[in-house]
Design a protein around this motif. Structure first.
Motif, mmCIF file in Angstrom:
data_model
loop_
_atom_site.group_PDB
_atom_site.id
_atom_site.type_symbol
_atom_site.label_atom_id
_atom_site.label_comp_id
_atom_site.label_asym_id
_atom_site.label_seq_id
_atom_site.Cartn_x
_atom_site.Cartn_y
_atom_site.Cartn_z
ATOM 1 N N LEU A 45 37.099 38.482 66.790
ATOM 2 C CA LEU A 45 38.503 38.133 66.638
ATOM 3 C C LEU A 45 38.644 36.825 65.869
ATOM 4 O O LEU A 45 37.768 35.954 65.921
ATOM 5 C CB LEU A 45 39.171 38.008 68.013
ATOM 6 C CG LEU A 45 39.299 39.313 68.788
ATOM 7 C CD1 LEU A 45 39.719 39.044 70.223
ATOM 8 C CD2 LEU A 45 40.269 40.256 68.107
ATOM 9 N N LYS A 46 39.751 36.690 65.176
ATOM 10 C CA LYS A 46 40.031 35.475 64.409
ATOM 11 C C LYS A 46 40.497 34.378 65.369
ATOM 12 O O LYS A 46 41.318 34.637 66.264
ATOM 13 C CB LYS A 46 41.092 35.770 63.356
ATOM 14 C CG LYS A 46 41.347 34.628 62.414
ATOM 15 C CD LYS A 46 42.333 35.033 61.322
ATOM 16 C CE LYS A 46 42.594 33.845 60.421
ATOM 17 N NZ LYS A 46 43.567 34.160 59.370
ATOM 18 N N VAL A 64 44.037 34.024 67.154
ATOM 19 C CA VAL A 64 45.189 34.151 66.266
ATOM 20 C C VAL A 64 45.162 35.521 65.582
ATOM 21 O O VAL A 64 44.124 36.186 65.532
ATOM 22 C CB VAL A 64 45.224 33.020 65.211
ATOM 23 C CG1 VAL A 64 45.429 31.669 65.879
ATOM 24 C CG2 VAL A 64 43.964 33.016 64.361
ATOM 25 N N ASP A 65 46.310 35.913 65.033
ATOM 26 C CA ASP A 65 46.383 37.177 64.302
ATOM 27 C C ASP A 65 45.988 36.956 62.840
ATOM 28 O O ASP A 65 45.593 35.850 62.456
ATOM 29 C CB ASP A 65 47.775 37.811 64.446
ATOM 30 C CG ASP A 65 48.896 36.961 63.857
ATOM 31 O OD1 ASP A 65 48.620 36.046 63.041
ATOM 32 O OD2 ASP A 65 50.057 37.208 64.214
ATOM 33 N N ALA A 66 46.124 37.988 62.025
ATOM 34 C CA ALA A 66 45.713 37.915 60.621
ATOM 35 C C ALA A 66 46.478 36.840 59.848
ATOM 36 O O ALA A 66 45.974 36.302 58.856
ATOM 37 C CB ALA A 66 45.889 39.272 59.957
ATOM 38 N N SER A 67 47.693 36.507 60.297
ATOM 39 C CA SER A 67 48.498 35.479 59.629
ATOM 40 C C SER A 67 48.258 34.085 60.189
ATOM 41 O O SER A 67 48.885 33.127 59.747
ATOM 42 C CB SER A 67 49.987 35.821 59.767
ATOM 43 O OG SER A 67 50.252 37.087 59.210
ATOM 44 N N HIS A 69 48.911 33.192 63.334
ATOM 45 C CA HIS A 69 49.824 32.918 64.448
ATOM 46 C C HIS A 69 49.148 33.259 65.773
ATOM 47 O O HIS A 69 48.265 34.106 65.827
ATOM 48 C CB HIS A 69 51.110 33.741 64.295
ATOM 49 C CG HIS A 69 51.860 33.419 63.050
ATOM 50 N ND1 HIS A 69 51.997 34.311 62.018
ATOM 51 C CD2 HIS A 69 52.496 32.289 62.655
ATOM 52 C CE1 HIS A 69 52.692 33.762 61.053
ATOM 53 N NE2 HIS A 69 52.998 32.524 61.405
ATOM 54 N N ASN A 70 49.605 32.617 66.834
ATOM 55 C CA ASN A 70 49.047 32.873 68.164
ATOM 56 C C ASN A 70 49.066 34.363 68.478
ATOM 57 O O ASN A 70 50.107 35.010 68.385
ATOM 58 C CB ASN A 70 49.837 32.125 69.233
ATOM 59 C CG ASN A 70 49.727 30.624 69.091
ATOM 60 O OD1 ASN A 70 48.862 30.113 68.388
ATOM 61 N ND2 ASN A 70 50.612 29.911 69.748
ATOM 62 N N ALA A 71 47.922 34.896 68.866
ATOM 63 C CA ALA A 71 47.837 36.308 69.230
ATOM 64 C C ALA A 71 47.922 36.489 70.740
ATOM 65 O O ALA A 71 48.236 37.571 71.221
ATOM 66 C CB ALA A 71 46.543 36.919 68.705
ATOM 67 N N THR A 75 44.713 39.291 74.181
ATOM 68 C CA THR A 75 44.210 40.072 73.049
ATOM 69 C C THR A 75 42.775 40.522 73.259
ATOM 70 O O THR A 75 42.445 41.693 73.090
ATOM 71 C CB THR A 75 44.316 39.251 71.741
ATOM 72 O OG1 THR A 75 45.681 38.872 71.552
ATOM 73 C CG2 THR A 75 43.833 40.049 70.548
#
Length: 173
Positions: A45-46, A64-67, A69-71, A75
């Motif tokens: 995961l990022k 975080v997500d691909a952008s 931002h907090n995932a 997750t």
């Protein structure tokens, strides 16, 4: 029994800080190697640095997500559960409570029998390994209610006398 803390952040490398007035300094160390391995190595995961106080040079990270931002901390738990379910190695029981643990009589290499109370009945599930995600006090109640808690299944003494800190979850394995 291993107890590891977690929240929406994790500490991939040991991080120690001193607190308190001179002569009464206390060192507090944090490190969550299991979470770090699952998030970064196994699930890939990022993550990015979680440093709410930039001057303190924190080593904590968050998912975080691909952008970027907090995932959310869930997750990795959700992804891990989905992968295990896809492999037919896990069954998730929502609305159920673990009410007892004991050693397996069939699997003498460390198997565990888990007693589960559901909405209509209590049943047992046997597993070669168990990961519990429950708060401290319910964990202690569960261990007290369990019939065969031995040196391997017993929590470390620190779990009985924790020092207060803003950590929300314990991962027990």
């Amino acid at each position: 029994l291993v107890v590891e803390t977690g929240a929406y952040r994790f500490v991939p490398v040991p991080e120690c800080n001193e607190f308190g007035p001179p002569g009464q300094r206390v060192t507090k160390c944090e490190w969550t190697p299991l979470t770090a391995h699952l998030v970064k190595d196994a699930l890939k995961l990022k993550t990015k640095l979680y440093d709410p106080f930039p001057g303190d040079h924190s080593k904590m990270e968050k998912i975080v997500d691909a952008s970027g931002h907090n995932a959310g901390y869930a997750t990795f738990v959700e992804l891990m559960a989905q992968q295990a379910e896809d492999l037919k190695r896990l069954k998730i029981f929502l609305g159920h409570e673990v009410v007892g643990l004991r050693r397996s009589e069939r699997d003498t290499s460390g198997g565990v029998v888990v007693s589960v109370k559901g909405p209509s009945k209590t049943f047992e599930v046997e597993a070669s390994a168990v990961l519990l995600n429950i708060p401290q006090l319910p964990l202690l109640r569960l261990l007290r209610a369990s019939s065969q808690v031995d040196e391997v299944m017993s929590p470390p003494a620190d779990l009985y006398a924790p020092s207060s800190y803003a950590i929300l979850k314990l991962y027990v394995h």
